[in-house]
Every structure is written in C-alpha cells, then in structure tokens.
Design a protein around this motif. Structure first.
Motif, short mmCIF file in Angstrom:
data_model
loop_
_atom_site.label_atom_id
_atom_site.label_comp_id
_atom_site.label_asym_id
_atom_site.label_seq_id
_atom_site.Cartn_x
_atom_site.Cartn_y
_atom_site.Cartn_z
N GLY A 67 3.13 -12.56 20.58
CA GLY A 67 1.75 -12.10 20.66
C GLY A 67 0.76 -13.16 20.23
N HIS A 68 -0.51 -12.91 20.54
CA HIS A 68 -1.60 -13.80 20.11
C HIS A 68 -2.87 -12.97 19.99
CE1 HIS A 68 -3.49 -13.84 24.14
NE2 HIS A 68 -2.26 -13.77 24.58
N SER A 69 -3.83 -13.50 19.25
CA SER A 69 -5.15 -12.88 19.10
C SER A 69 -5.09 -11.47 18.50
CB SER A 69 -5.89 -12.84 20.45
OG SER A 69 -6.00 -14.13 20.99
N GLY A 70 -4.01 -11.15 17.83
CA GLY A 70 -3.90 -9.85 17.19
C GLY A 70 -3.49 -8.71 18.09
N TYR A 71 -3.22 -9.01 19.38
CA TYR A 71 -2.86 -7.96 20.31
C TYR A 71 -1.52 -7.32 19.92
CZ TYR A 71 -6.51 -9.92 23.27
OH TYR A 71 -7.71 -10.39 23.75
N GLY A 72 -1.49 -6.00 19.92
CA GLY A 72 -0.24 -5.28 19.71
C GLY A 72 0.18 -5.11 18.26
N ILE A 73 -0.61 -5.58 17.31
CA ILE A 73 -0.21 -5.45 15.90
C ILE A 73 -0.39 -4.01 15.44
CG2 ILE A 73 -0.78 -6.11 13.53
CD1 ILE A 73 -1.45 -8.87 14.51
N ILE A 74 0.61 -3.50 14.74
CA ILE A 74 0.62 -2.12 14.25
C ILE A 74 0.86 -2.14 12.74
CG2 ILE A 74 1.71 0.15 14.44
CD1 ILE A 74 2.86 -0.88 17.18
N GLN A 75 0.06 -1.43 12.01
CA GLN A 75 0.30 -1.26 10.57
C GLN A 75 0.97 0.09 10.35
OE1 GLN A 75 -2.55 -2.35 7.23
NE2 GLN A 75 -2.69 -0.12 7.12
N VAL A 76 2.06 0.08 9.56
CA VAL A 76 2.78 1.30 9.24
C VAL A 76 2.75 1.48 7.72
CG1 VAL A 76 4.93 2.60 9.51
CG2 VAL A 76 4.30 0.87 11.21
N SER A 77 2.28 2.62 7.26
CA SER A 77 2.13 2.88 5.83
C SER A 77 2.82 4.18 5.44
CB SER A 77 0.65 2.98 5.44
OG SER A 77 -0.07 1.85 5.86
N ARG A 91 -7.51 2.71 15.62
CA ARG A 91 -6.95 4.05 15.82
C ARG A 91 -5.83 4.30 14.82
NH1 ARG A 91 -4.17 3.76 20.23
NH2 ARG A 91 -3.80 6.01 20.35
N LYS A 92 -5.89 5.43 14.14
CA LYS A 92 -4.89 5.78 13.14
C LYS A 92 -4.24 7.11 13.52
CE LYS A 92 -5.61 4.94 8.75
NZ LYS A 92 -6.07 5.03 7.34
N ILE A 93 -2.91 7.16 13.36
CA ILE A 93 -2.14 8.37 13.63
C ILE A 93 -1.35 8.73 12.38
CG2 ILE A 93 -0.37 9.43 15.11
CD1 ILE A 93 -0.91 7.21 17.15
N ILE A 94 -1.38 9.99 12.00
CA ILE A 94 -0.59 10.48 10.87
C ILE A 94 0.60 11.26 11.42
CG2 ILE A 94 -0.60 11.82 8.73
CD1 ILE A 94 -2.53 9.44 8.73
N LEU A 95 1.79 10.92 10.97
CA LEU A 95 3.01 11.55 11.46
C LEU A 95 3.90 11.97 10.30
CD1 LEU A 95 3.85 9.03 14.32
CD2 LEU A 95 3.02 11.37 14.64
#
Length: 250
Positions: A67-77, A91-95
């Motif tokens: 990847g480049h330019s931050g495309y596709g990065i996902i934060q999981v917490s 966009r944030k999703i709670i699961l």
C-alpha cells in the motif's frame, strides 16, 4: 544512544531483495541491531498474529503490504472483553466477538497481503495525532546521503492516520504546539535525523539505485522515536507548500 553512521555500500548478493514491500523493508531495518528499539512490532497478517497482537498491545494497525498514501489502513482496537472497534479512514464499526471482527476484516482487505503492526500512540496537536516525514537523498551515486528536509503532518479530524492531513507544518512548530514536553526540542530533532540517516543508508545498501527515501517517524507521548515505515517515492509537494508559506507576501 550513539549511532554508527557508516553503512557498507556493498551487501552480499544473497542478502539482497528486489521486493519493495513494507514487509521486506521492515525485515531489512530489523536486521540492524541499532534500529530495533525504533521499530514497532510488525508481523504478517494472519488470524493468529492478529489476536496475539491485540492481546499484547490492545490496538493494532493493519496495513497493505504494497500500500501507499495510507490507502487500506485499518485500526483494530479492543474496547471490552468481547467488543472491538474497527476504523478505516473516518468510519468506525463496533463489533462483538472475534469471529465477527475477523469476517469484517476479511471483507475489507479483499484477499490482499497485509501486515499487523503495533499501534504507536502518537503525540497530538489539539487532540489530533501527527507524525513526521523525513526525506533523505543524494544527488547521485557518488555523493553522500543527507537530510533533504522534514515536515510534520497533522491528521484530519476523525482520522487516526496522518495521510489525510489537515495541516503540514515545520517540525519544530509541531513539537512546540503538541502535548510533548521534551527536555530539548533540538536534541529530539537531531535524534530523529540520526535515526533516519542510519535507516536510509542501511536500506540503500540493499537498494543501491535508490537516491531518495522518505521515512515516516512517529513520536509517542514520551517523545520516543519510532520508524513507522519507509517510502521510496515520497511526495515533495509539502516542501513547496511550506516554502511558499515562508516567503514574504508581495
């Protein structure tokens, strides 16, 4: 910390890699002991590695290997014992439950190769994280690599990464405006420069035709320096923007 700034220009051909993936560059940097303290823990993304990293760090970043330019990065917490948050861009999703999280990630990455990386709690300016882009370059193969310039990127509101930046500002100004309280801003900047010179010169011993490298540097809340990643095609537009801002108005 003392650094050895000399790096051999010739590396055994068996050690060379033609891959320019984030994983290849991370493995090269990690092979130099001096740089290990400055590298966030990183592994190839698998179900097992994901949950091991979540258990250890609480929050992780998933990045496309190419990847480049931050495309596709996902934060999981991890929020609670069985509840998790996924954030991509703003966009944030709670699961609830590991299975639901993994199935959602699987849909988001679309069979691409990904890495899982320890999240660095970046220093902030007005509650927005920032990091620093440092460009190391040389004029030609016969000249030494030097710091060409650096600037700070402040994340847009609602984003956890700085690739979508609301501001591009000088590094000294960013540190002064942040929640950091280093003993000496000049010493901190010099440390950033030294880490980047060592990293760039070592990378270039594996990629000898590379005349320019951009390094994204994070500072955590304790002003610890982290090499987030290396970029072989860094944009120079932010330098032009800063130059225009500094020029007197006619």
């Amino acid at each position: 910390m003392r650094f050895v700034l000399f790096v051999m220009n010739k590396v055994d051909n068996k050690q060379r890699t033609r891959s320019e993936s984030k994983w290849a560059k991370y493995q090269i940097l990690k092979s130099l002991p001096d740089l290990i303290p400055y590298l966030p823990a990183t592994q190839r993304f698998t179900r097992r590695n994901l949950w091991q990293f979540i258990a250890k760090y609480g929050t992780v970043m998933l990045k496309p290997t190419l990847g480049h330019s931050g495309y596709g990065i996902i934060q999981v917490s991890r929020l609670e014992k069985y509840r998790y948050a996924l954030q991509k861009e703003d966009r944030k999703i709670i699961l609830d439950g590991k299975q639901a999280v993994y199935e959602q990630i699987d849909k988001m990455i679309l069979d691409q190769s990904y890495l899982v990386q320890q999240r660095i709690p970046l220093a902030q300016i007005e509650k927005r994280p920032f990091d620093i882009r440092v460009v190391v370059s040389r004029a030609n193969k016969d000249t030494a690599r030097k710091i060409k310039g650096m600037f700070a990127k402040v994340a847009e509101e609602g984003y956890v990464i700085t690739n979508v930046a609301s501001q591009v500002i000088p590094v000294k100004q960013a540190i002064e405006s942040s929640n950091l309280k280093p003993d000496s801003i000049q010493k901190l900047i010099r440390k950033i420069e030294l880490v980047c010179l060592v990293a760039a010169r070592y990378l270039c011993s594996f990629y000898p035709s590379q005349n320019m490298i951009g390094l994204d540097i994070g500072l955590d809340r304790d002003a610890q320096v982290w090499i987030i990643e290396a970029n072989f095609k860094p944009s120079m537009k932010p330098f032009l923007l800063l130059k225009r801002r500094s020029e007197p108005q006619k």
